[in-house]
Design an enzyme around this catalytic site. Structure first.
Site, PDB file in Angstrom:
ATOM      1  N   LYS A 122      -2.900  -0.441 -45.996  1.00 20.28           N
ATOM      2  CA  LYS A 122      -2.264   0.807 -45.550  1.00 20.28           C
ATOM      3  C   LYS A 122      -2.454   1.897 -46.613  1.00 20.28           C
ATOM      4  O   LYS A 122      -2.724   3.054 -46.295  1.00 20.28           O
ATOM      5  CB  LYS A 122      -0.770   0.564 -45.268  1.00 20.28           C
ATOM      6  CG  LYS A 122      -0.551  -0.226 -43.981  1.00 20.28           C
ATOM      7  CD  LYS A 122       0.877  -0.702 -43.767  1.00 20.28           C
ATOM      8  CE  LYS A 122       0.921  -1.623 -42.548  1.00 20.28           C
ATOM      9  NZ  LYS A 122       2.241  -2.172 -42.241  1.00 20.28           N
ATOM     10  N   GLN A 153       7.839  -2.633 -45.108  1.00 17.08           N
ATOM     11  CA  GLN A 153       7.013  -3.749 -44.631  1.00 17.08           C
ATOM     12  C   GLN A 153       7.891  -4.945 -44.262  1.00 17.08           C
ATOM     13  O   GLN A 153       8.783  -5.321 -45.016  1.00 17.08           O
ATOM     14  CB  GLN A 153       5.991  -4.120 -45.721  1.00 17.08           C
ATOM     15  CG  GLN A 153       4.966  -5.153 -45.294  1.00 17.08           C
ATOM     16  CD  GLN A 153       4.038  -4.687 -44.170  1.00 17.08           C
ATOM     17  OE1 GLN A 153       3.777  -3.500 -44.007  1.00 17.08           O
ATOM     18  NE2 GLN A 153       3.565  -5.623 -43.383  1.00 17.08           N
ATOM     19  N   ASP A 184       6.868   3.599 -38.061  1.00 11.98           N
ATOM     20  CA  ASP A 184       6.596   2.281 -37.461  1.00 11.98           C
ATOM     21  C   ASP A 184       7.094   2.206 -36.015  1.00 11.98           C
ATOM     22  O   ASP A 184       6.753   1.274 -35.292  1.00 11.98           O
ATOM     23  CB  ASP A 184       7.326   1.185 -38.259  1.00 11.98           C
ATOM     24  CG  ASP A 184       6.405   0.478 -39.236  1.00 11.98           C
ATOM     25  OD1 ASP A 184       5.231   0.292 -38.906  1.00 11.98           O
ATOM     26  OD2 ASP A 184       6.886   0.097 -40.323  1.00 11.98           O
TER      27      ASP A 184
END
Ligand code: GUN
Length: 283
Positions: A52, A96, A119
């Site tokens: 990422k 994460q 997200d």
């Protein structure tokens, strides 16, 4: 023989589209920033986060990493999120998953400002997704929709079967396929006679995390197979949920592993960070 759906190529196209806009903003003195929070030592998560960050570098987005110890207290993480929510220079916040067991992931997700939830995990964004209104969509399922669209694979009226019902992929995947007017069946570990369902499918999305689970006798000729799996086979080689070589012969289109869905998740994240800035600016 199948068309290989090249997620690496499409993800580069998307990242290039984002990069062009990000660089134009930079010329106007605006820098986009993504906060990437990782807690603990999960190896796979560290690899994902590294990828990422690389995508951020490529697209010109500043990534600010918070690499927290395994024994980080929930309160500490929540305070960090409060700080990032307040910080006007941060456009997106990504925590994460998975988190260490001592931290409640729902509490953490709920704390992220829904306007920075790149997200698409916050309940507000999930609710909006259900309604079909403008929101951050979760990156893996929205990346799959994007892949299907860019390969001109029609979803409307098609029988779509999703294997898996995780919060990150399976559930939102089913909803997004439904939003595209697919006829959707969600299968999971309690589903009976799975093969009879998959054999009827025009489009199968497999997100169960079981190496080589979907075999060619489970699908009909000409089906489209999207493989979200990231598994290790008996020789420790990376493989998806599908027996790729056999399915390749029978399907009309298939995603490889690696190089299929994986890169799309990251490209859609970059797109979400750009959208986040555009939304914040528009307010
Ligand atoms: N863990 C596995 N996939 C994802 C993802 O898309 N986002 C986050 N934050 N964590 C993940």
């Amino acid at each position: 023989m199948a068309i290989i759906i090249d997620g690496k190529k499409v993800s580069k196209e998307i990242k290039d589209e984002v990069r062009e806009k990000v660089l134009a903003l930079k010329e106007d003195g605006v820098e986009l920033a993504l906060a990437v929070v990782i807690v603990g030592n999960d190896n796979a998560s560290h690899v994902y986060v590294r990828n990422k960050k690389r995508a951020c570098e490529y697209t010109g987005i500043r990534s600010i990493e918070y690499d927290l110890a395994e024994d980080t207290k929930e309160e500490e993480l929540l305070s960090l999120i409060d700080k990032l929510n307040e910080d006007k220079d941060i456009n997106g916040i990504l925590v994460q998953m998975p988190l260490p067991k001592s931290i409640d992931p729902d509490k953490v997700i709920n704390r992220i400002d829904p306007n920075k939830d790149v997200d698409g995990f916050h309940p507000i964004n999930k609710g909006k997704m259900l309604e079909g209104s403008e929101c951050f969509l979760p990156c893996t399922p929205s990346g799959i929709i994007e892949l299907l669209k860019r390969y001109n694979i029609e979803i409307e009226g098609k029988r779509c079967v999703v294997l898996g019902r995780s919060d990150i992929v399976g559930k939102p995947m089913s909803i997004l396929l439904l939003s595209e007017n697919g006829t959707v069946t969600t299968c999971h570990s309690r589903t009976k006679d799975l093969s009879s369902i998959t054999k009827e499918a025009d489009i199968i999305v497999s997100a169960i995390g079981k190496a080589k689970f979907l075999t060619s006798d489970m699908v009909k000729d000409g089906s489209v197979v999207i493989d979200v799996g990231m598994n290790r086979d008996e020789n420790n080689n990376l493989c998806g949920d599908c027996v790729y070589d056999d399915l390749f012969e029978k399907c009309s289109a298939i995603t490889p592993v690696p190089g299929g869905v994986g890169p799309m998740t990251i490209a859609m994240l970059m797109k979400n960070v750009l959208h986040s800035y555009e939304n914040q600016k528009g307010k």
